[in-house]
Enzyme design. Structure first.
Site, PDB file in Angstrom:
ATOM      1  CG  HIS A 201      15.442   5.467 154.366  1.00  0.00           C
ATOM      2  ND1 HIS A 201      15.595   5.034 153.077  1.00  0.00           N
ATOM      3  CD2 HIS A 201      15.484   4.363 155.135  1.00  0.00           C
ATOM      4  CE1 HIS A 201      15.702   3.711 153.068  1.00  0.00           C
ATOM      5  NE2 HIS A 201      15.645   3.274 154.303  1.00  0.00           N
ATOM      6  CG  HIS A 226      18.670  -1.457 153.911  1.00  0.00           C
ATOM      7  ND1 HIS A 226      19.093  -0.299 153.306  1.00  0.00           N
ATOM      8  CD2 HIS A 226      17.557  -1.120 154.615  1.00  0.00           C
ATOM      9  CE1 HIS A 226      18.258   0.694 153.611  1.00  0.00           C
ATOM     10  NE2 HIS A 226      17.322   0.222 154.406  1.00  0.00           N
ATOM     11  CD  GLU A 338      17.105   3.813 147.912  1.00  0.00           C
ATOM     12  OE1 GLU A 338      17.948   4.128 147.075  1.00  0.00           O
ATOM     13  OE2 GLU A 338      16.943   4.409 148.962  1.00  0.00           O
ATOM     14  CG  HIS A 353      13.249  -1.301 149.038  1.00  0.00           C
ATOM     15  ND1 HIS A 353      13.200   0.055 149.248  1.00  0.00           N
ATOM     16  CD2 HIS A 353      13.332  -1.875 150.264  1.00  0.00           C
ATOM     17  CE1 HIS A 353      13.276   0.283 150.555  1.00  0.00           C
ATOM     18  NE2 HIS A 353      13.363  -0.864 151.195  1.00  0.00           N
ATOM     19  CG  HIS A 393      15.330  -4.671 153.959  1.00  0.00           C
ATOM     20  ND1 HIS A 393      16.062  -4.024 152.984  1.00  0.00           N
ATOM     21  CD2 HIS A 393      14.307  -3.850 154.276  1.00  0.00           C
ATOM     22  CE1 HIS A 393      15.515  -2.840 152.744  1.00  0.00           C
ATOM     23  NE2 HIS A 393      14.443  -2.712 153.517  1.00  0.00           N
TER      24      HIS A 393
HETATM   25 CU1  CUO Z   1      15.514   1.228 154.799  1.00  0.00          CU
HETATM   26 CU2  CUO Z   1      13.461  -0.896 153.283  1.00  0.00          CU
HETATM   27  O1  CUO Z   1      14.826   0.619 153.134  1.00  0.00           O
HETATM   28  O2  CUO Z   1      13.704   0.301 154.683  1.00  0.00           O
END
Ligand code: CUO
Length: 676
Positions: A201, A226, A338, A353, A393
């Site tokens: 991230h 993911h 996302e 998300h 997820h």
């Molecule tokens: Cu990596 Cu939900 O995106 O955690």
């Protein structure tokens, strides 16, 4: 394992002092600075920070120094984006250092380390500089169970050689075996897995300057990385006699899975809040983080996304339709889901998300009446510890799979490679006689806590961590090429052979359980070829040393030693390449395919600066994703009609091969590397 002779001052300690311009310092720091020479006895180096004209950082400074920070919270992301913009905009390295010193002194430390890390990774002048892993700067996000308090208590106990005895973190500290989800805690709480997720991230931030966010196929990689996490988790669950994770389908139903992280937070001076069993989600309304959304919003965004998938196009924010094509559709959906700042319509498709993470992270205090901060789901460095991460997820992936199921299945023609035949395929564990047997066990390694905690007396303090590992192995592929010399892409995947009930999996389901193990280009000369590829060369993982340096045999005593290794950072930890398996041997299918490189290749230069250790899940730094096929190919979409089993799928495709392999886990009682 008590030390015999306590020694109070360890040898070899390098302290670097940064001298900041006076007006950079908060008034509290000024008094500390005056005391510095006496507090840090052996200052080796002093660095003067140049005074520069600083841009306005009053907005990010509003986040209090002891508040928690989450990249999933839009307001926090906006603050971070501002800092990233400032740090990226510094014209020289010296100016950048000044701005960093100012930010370090004046900003919330979590916000700072995030924005600083993003800038370090993306600036041309710093992207090859090693930064210590977050597990060293913020050990509190990775190491729980009260160990850090113990480390403080025992800081003045040394052995005769001047080192401290490492403190052992038990493998089982968050729950007992009464909780069946605890069987896969070794995966969820693994240090390397959580570091990978934080790093991923960082490489793909949600917000910030376009140069940082807009990357080749980032939405698709969000989906694929993911998806592979969920597949790997399900694989581990099967090894532990658990069924597949249930997607969080209904957002109003009580959530069975509880989680008590037992992590202390240094910054907000409290423990990370737990979640009880059977909690239901509530609408979130918290002024502190400028959060206000309803669970119904999440449902609405989900419905709009399904609608777009079934219509085959999304509505952009200018009202125009954009088709979800076979090649690019998944990328658009990834960015919508996302969602990142390059979502084509954040207003309409929302922030599904990220705000799902937030709703789950705040289920214990959705309106801030108890003044509690968010749980582990709210931080990319800790989210993977929680069982509900995988339920969330699995739901997210389900949306992507809905799109994938609208695409035409791969025809034989798209899967074949003329005149290429895999004559034999096997895998051989180093030092083992049995073919096609992968071997796993638990190992231990040490993590240095010294960067993230202040100890008196100074000197390294180590936490000894137990983690899954496997013996190195080699794939051996014999290939017959009836044509002229050519290049091919070798793709290796593995999946369980049977489902939770012991029934042979249908490819429809099995394709979602295939985990990628490796992908590489190979030269195929005319005639017979033998390809030998080592497990350690995997395109999925980063070398073991990047997660744990081998401190047990070569323990550094100073800071030079600590940065011996070059960090590309992002990448699945090598010790978690192979799922745990079972003592009796867990039956799997190992799949290999050689595809035509002409259909796979991406034209670009790859130089020494390129970080491509773990390109499968992380891409290549500042380059295009190095494989033109859909990520996850050939299992990214439902199989053609009639290909119900893997054997049907590869019929008439001699460029593919499947073998049965077993993963055998040997408990640590038999492992001499485990010491108590
Ligand atoms: Cu990596 Cu939900 O995106 O955690």
């Amino acid at each position: 394992d008590r030390p015999t002779e306590p020694v109070f001052f360890p040898k070899g300690n390098n302290d670097v002092i940064f001298q900041l311009p006076e007006d950079y310092l908060s008034s509290r720091s000024k008094t500390i600075v005056d005391e510095l020479p006496s507090r840090f006895g052996r200052i080796k180096e002093e660095i003067q920070i140049k005074r520069i004209e600083l841009p306005d950082l009053s907005e990010p400074m509003r986040l209090g120094k002891r508040e928690n920070f989450s990249v999933f919270i839009p307001y926090h992301r906006q603050l971070a984006a501002r800092v990233i913009e400032v740090l990226m905009g510094m014209r020289t390295t010296e100016d950048f250092r000044s701005a960093v010193a100012y930010c370090r002194e004046n900003l919330n430390p979590l916000l700072f380390i995030y924005a600083f890390s993003v800038a370090m990774l993306h600036r041309p002048d710093t992207r090859n500089v090693n930064i210590p892993p977050l597990s060293e700067t913020f050990p509190d996000k990775f190491i729980g169970g009260g160990l850090l308090n113990r480390a403080r208590e025992e800081a003045n106990i040394f052995q005769a050689d001047g080192t401290r005895v490492p403190l052992r973190l038990p493998l089982d500290y968050t729950a007992s075996d009464v909780e069946e989800e605890h069987r896969v805690a070794y995966f969820r709480e693994d240090l390397g897995i959580n570091l990978h997720h934080w790093h991923w991230h960082l490489v793909y931030p949600f917000d910030g300057p376009d140069a940082v966010v807009r990357k080749d196929r980032r939405g698709e990689l969000f989906y694929y990385m993911h998806q592979q996490i969920v597949a790997r988790y399900n694989f581990e669950r099967f090894c532990n006699k658990l069924g597949r994770v249930k997607r969080l389908q209904s957002l109003y139903e009580p959530i069975k899975e509880a989680y008590f992280p037992k992590l202390d937070s240094f910054v907000s001076s409290r423990v990370w809040p737990p979640r009880n069993s059977n909690v239901t989600l509530s609408d979130v309304d918290r002024e502190q983080e400028q959060l206000k959304f309803d669970i119904q919003d999440l449902e609405r965004w989900r419905d709009r996304m399904f609608d777009a998938i079934h219509r085959g196009s999304v509505v952009q924010d200018n009202g125009q339709e954009m088709p979800l094509t076979e090649e690019g559709g998944i990328d658009i959906l990834g960015n919508l889901m996302e969602s990142s700042s390059i979502s084509v319509n954040r207003r309409y498709y929302g922030n599904l998300h990220n705000l799902g993470h937030v709703a789950l992270a705040l289920s214990h205090d959705p309106d801030n009446r108890h003044l509690e901060t968010f749980g582990v789901m709210g931080d990319s460095a800790t989210a993977m510890r929680d069982p509900v991460f995988y339920r969330w997820h699995a739901f997210v992936d389900d949306v992507f799979q809905e799109h994938k199921s609208t695409l035409p299945p791969y025809t034989l023609q798209r899967l074949q490679y003329d005149n290429i035949t895999i004559a034999s395929f096997s895998v051989q564990t180093d030092g083992s006689k049995a073919p096609n047997l992968l071997e796993t066990t638990y190992d231990q390694n040490d993590v240095n806590l010294t960067r993230g905690m202040d100890f008196t007396p100074r000197g390294n303090v180590f936490a000894r961590i137990t983690h899954l590992n496997h013996k190195p192995f080699t794939y051996i592929i014999n290939v017959n090429n009836k044509g002229p010399q050519r290049l091919g892409t070798v793709r290796i995947f593995m999946a369980p052979k049977f489902d939770e009930r012991g029934i042979t999996l249908l490819l429809r389901d099995q394709r979602l359980l295939f985990i990628e193990l490796d992908r590489f280009t190979t030269n195929l000369k005319s005639g017979n070829n033998t390809i030998r590829r080592k497990s350690t060369e995997s395109s999925v993982t980063i070398p073991f040393e990047q997660t744990f340096r081998d401190l047990t045999t070569n323990r550094p005593t100073d800071n030079e030693g600590l940065s011996r290794f070059n960090y590309c950072g992002c990448g699945w930890p090598h010790h978690m390449l192979i799922p745990k398996g079972t003592p009796e041997g867990f039956p799997c299918e190992l799949f290999v395919m050689i595809s035509n490189y002409n259909d796979d290749k991406v034209e670009q230069s790859v130089d020494a600066e390129t970080c491509d250790d773990a390109s499968s899940y992380c891409g290549i730094r500042n380059k295009k994703y190095p494989d033109r096929r859909a990520m996850g190919f050939p299992f990214d979409r439902p199989p053609r009609q009639g290909a119900n089993a893997l054997a049907d799928f590869r019929r008439n495709l001699p460029n593919m091969s499947v073998i049965d392999v077993q993963i055998r886990f040997t408990p640590p009682a038999n492992n001499p590397n485990i010491v108590d």
